[in-house]
Design a protein around this motif. Structure first.
Motif: not given
Length: 162
Positions: A38-40, A121-123, A137-138
């Protein structure tokens, strides 16, 4: 971020559109390993670097029967431009209402320059062929992240074959 998913949990299923408007589900990827990150936002420095790094390592992931999927709130049109501009080799999916980000526990209150807002939250999640989360990874730092994910995937695959 109290509901971040943990190792061993089943990954929440989802249905999201790819840049061509085709629906993609988590279950479409069962039977193979999956890197779900996941990315913003498309075309921002950190997100571009992360997507380029995953694309660069994509042949190595493919050798391990693993698919890489990036998810952000961006539109299909934005994803198309992002993929084309940077020659990305990974699949991107659209989560405009943040439902999948919420299900994975990474839609959270963030702070920037004294302002608070809700955001991604980049995870990154490694999901095994049975649909279970095997690593998380968080608050990802982009530098060398794709390489670290590849190393962890190799370790997990080697240990699952014992």
């Amino acid at each position: 971020m109290s509901n971040l998913l943990e190792i061993g949990q089943s990954a929440p299923d989802f249905t999201l559109n790819n840049p061509q408007g085709k629906s993609v589900t988590l279950k479409d990827n069962f039977g193979q390993w999956l890197i779900l990150y996941f990315y913003p936002k498309d075309n921002t420095p950190g997100c571009t670097t992360e997507a380029q790094d995953f694309s660069r390592f994509n042949p190595e992931f493919e050798k391990l029967s693993t698919k890489i999927v990036g998810i952000s709130p961006d539109s299909e049109k934005s994803h198309c431009k992002f993929i084309e501009k940077h020659n990305l080799l990974i699949e991107l999916l659209c989560d405009p209402d943040h439902q999948v980000a919420k299900a994975y526990g990474i839609w959270s209150l963030k702070k920037f320059m004294g302002k608070e807002y809700m955001g991604i939250v980049r995870s990154t999640f490694i999901i095994n062929p049975q649909g279970n989360i095997t690593y998380v990874w968080s608050k990802v730092r982009v530098k060398d992240h794709a390489e670290k994910v590849l190393g962890k995937l190799q370790e997990l695959q080697n240990s699952s074959q014992v």
